[in-house]
Design a protein around this motif. Sequence first.
Motif, PDB file in Angstrom:
ATOM      1  N   PRO A 132      -8.829   2.208   0.845  1.00  0.00           N
ATOM      2  CA  PRO A 132      -8.929   1.020  -0.013  1.00  0.00           C
ATOM      3  C   PRO A 132      -9.160   1.438  -1.464  1.00  0.00           C
ATOM      4  O   PRO A 132      -9.838   2.422  -1.735  1.00  0.00           O
ATOM      5  CB  PRO A 132     -10.148   0.280   0.538  1.00  0.00           C
ATOM      6  CG  PRO A 132     -10.372   0.825   1.904  1.00  0.00           C
ATOM      7  CD  PRO A 132      -9.816   2.221   1.909  1.00  0.00           C
ATOM      8  N   GLY A 133      -8.586   0.679  -2.386  1.00  0.00           N
ATOM      9  CA  GLY A 133      -8.733   0.986  -3.803  1.00  0.00           C
ATOM     10  C   GLY A 133      -7.715   1.985  -4.312  1.00  0.00           C
ATOM     11  O   GLY A 133      -7.707   2.331  -5.480  1.00  0.00           O
ATOM     12  N   ALA A 134      -6.830   2.452  -3.424  1.00  0.00           N
ATOM     13  CA  ALA A 134      -5.804   3.416  -3.834  1.00  0.00           C
ATOM     14  C   ALA A 134      -4.713   2.694  -4.621  1.00  0.00           C
ATOM     15  O   ALA A 134      -4.645   1.466  -4.652  1.00  0.00           O
ATOM     16  CB  ALA A 134      -5.214   4.104  -2.609  1.00  0.00           C
ATOM     17  N   ASN A 135      -3.843   3.471  -5.221  1.00  0.00           N
ATOM     18  CA  ASN A 135      -2.723   2.903  -5.957  1.00  0.00           C
ATOM     19  C   ASN A 135      -1.828   2.099  -5.017  1.00  0.00           C
ATOM     20  O   ASN A 135      -1.752   2.388  -3.821  1.00  0.00           O
ATOM     21  CB  ASN A 135      -1.905   4.017  -6.601  1.00  0.00           C
ATOM     22  CG  ASN A 135      -2.678   4.751  -7.660  1.00  0.00           C
ATOM     23  OD1 ASN A 135      -3.678   4.258  -8.166  1.00  0.00           O
ATOM     24  ND2 ASN A 135      -2.226   5.931  -8.010  1.00  0.00           N
ATOM     25  N   VAL A 136      -1.184   1.094  -5.576  1.00  0.00           N
ATOM     26  CA  VAL A 136      -0.236   0.274  -4.825  1.00  0.00           C
ATOM     27  C   VAL A 136       1.095   0.312  -5.559  1.00  0.00           C
ATOM     28  O   VAL A 136       1.174   0.745  -6.716  1.00  0.00           O
ATOM     29  CB  VAL A 136      -0.713  -1.181  -4.669  1.00  0.00           C
ATOM     30  CG1 VAL A 136      -1.995  -1.246  -3.862  1.00  0.00           C
ATOM     31  CG2 VAL A 136      -0.896  -1.856  -6.008  1.00  0.00           C
ATOM     32  N   THR A 182       0.915   0.952  -9.583  1.00  0.00           N
ATOM     33  CA  THR A 182      -0.250   0.548 -10.363  1.00  0.00           C
ATOM     34  C   THR A 182      -1.505   1.026  -9.660  1.00  0.00           C
ATOM     35  O   THR A 182      -1.481   1.350  -8.471  1.00  0.00           O
ATOM     36  CB  THR A 182      -0.344  -0.988 -10.505  1.00  0.00           C
ATOM     37  OG1 THR A 182      -0.594  -1.563  -9.226  1.00  0.00           O
ATOM     38  CG2 THR A 182       0.914  -1.578 -11.102  1.00  0.00           C
ATOM     39  N   ASP A 183      -2.603   1.026 -10.401  1.00  0.00           N
ATOM     40  CA  ASP A 183      -3.879   1.234  -9.725  1.00  0.00           C
ATOM     41  C   ASP A 183      -4.270  -0.089  -9.072  1.00  0.00           C
ATOM     42  O   ASP A 183      -3.554  -1.093  -9.196  1.00  0.00           O
ATOM     43  CB  ASP A 183      -4.945   1.778 -10.678  1.00  0.00           C
ATOM     44  CG  ASP A 183      -5.334   0.822 -11.801  1.00  0.00           C
ATOM     45  OD1 ASP A 183      -5.018  -0.384 -11.739  1.00  0.00           O
ATOM     46  OD2 ASP A 183      -5.985   1.287 -12.746  1.00  0.00           O
ATOM     47  N   PRO A 207       0.843  -1.202   0.000  1.00  0.00           N
ATOM     48  CA  PRO A 207       0.000   0.000   0.000  1.00  0.00           C
ATOM     49  C   PRO A 207       0.873   1.244   0.000  1.00  0.00           C
ATOM     50  O   PRO A 207       2.021   1.205   0.447  1.00  0.00           O
ATOM     51  CB  PRO A 207      -0.797  -0.116   1.301  1.00  0.00           C
ATOM     52  CG  PRO A 207       0.057  -0.964   2.185  1.00  0.00           C
ATOM     53  CD  PRO A 207       0.810  -1.903   1.284  1.00  0.00           C
ATOM     54  N   PRO A 208       0.347   2.348  -0.502  1.00  0.00           N
ATOM     55  CA  PRO A 208       1.128   3.577  -0.465  1.00  0.00           C
ATOM     56  C   PRO A 208       1.333   4.020   0.984  1.00  0.00           C
ATOM     57  O   PRO A 208       0.551   3.667   1.864  1.00  0.00           O
ATOM     58  CB  PRO A 208       0.281   4.584  -1.242  1.00  0.00           C
ATOM     59  CG  PRO A 208      -1.061   3.993  -1.321  1.00  0.00           C
ATOM     60  CD  PRO A 208      -0.936   2.516  -1.130  1.00  0.00           C
ATOM     61  N   PRO A 209       2.398   4.775   1.225  1.00  0.00           N
ATOM     62  CA  PRO A 209       2.638   5.230   2.592  1.00  0.00           C
ATOM     63  C   PRO A 209       1.524   6.156   3.063  1.00  0.00           C
ATOM     64  O   PRO A 209       0.866   6.814   2.268  1.00  0.00           O
ATOM     65  CB  PRO A 209       3.971   5.968   2.508  1.00  0.00           C
ATOM     66  CG  PRO A 209       4.287   6.123   1.072  1.00  0.00           C
ATOM     67  CD  PRO A 209       3.385   5.232   0.281  1.00  0.00           C
TER      68      PRO A 209
END
Length: 159
Positions: free
Chosen positions: A113-117, A143-144, A106-108
């Motif tokens: 939920p559903g955010a870019n990774v 990525t998305d 997950p992004p920092p």
Amino acid sequence: MHAVTTPVQNTHPTFNEEQWLPVLFLLADTQTWLQQLQEGLIHQLPVKNRKKLLRKSWYLGVKALAHILERHYHKVPRHPLAGKFTLPIPALVAAIKDAGQQPPLPPPGGAPPGANVHRVHNVGTTIGYDSRGQPVTTLTVITDAAGMIITAFPGVTDL
């Protein structure tokens, strides 16, 4: 007693379905054609298992590849403060493909939920330099949530 029905009023009086439908079909056909051209372009790259780049769960489109090369390829003299890949393009694309094997992070900052990774992949050899000018062996691919590749850059410092 029968209820009186009135025709549904058009809330968009300028909508012309007769003109709109052919444009919709033209755009859909054009998008299909562009998709085929894009896939053909990716297939020209001398990269093993390049079909993995076109899976719906790990998809590298030409727009994302153009962005990556414009911003992070050492032969493109734009964005001088960004990290730069020094690999040949086929090797870079192969590294991006291989990064798909890494677990998504997950992004920092506790993104919703559903955010870019992102995935961080250590290639094992120097692939370029990060935004501080330090040589790196890792690349980060963002990525998305569905796996559409947005960007990739050398190192991990840009997050």
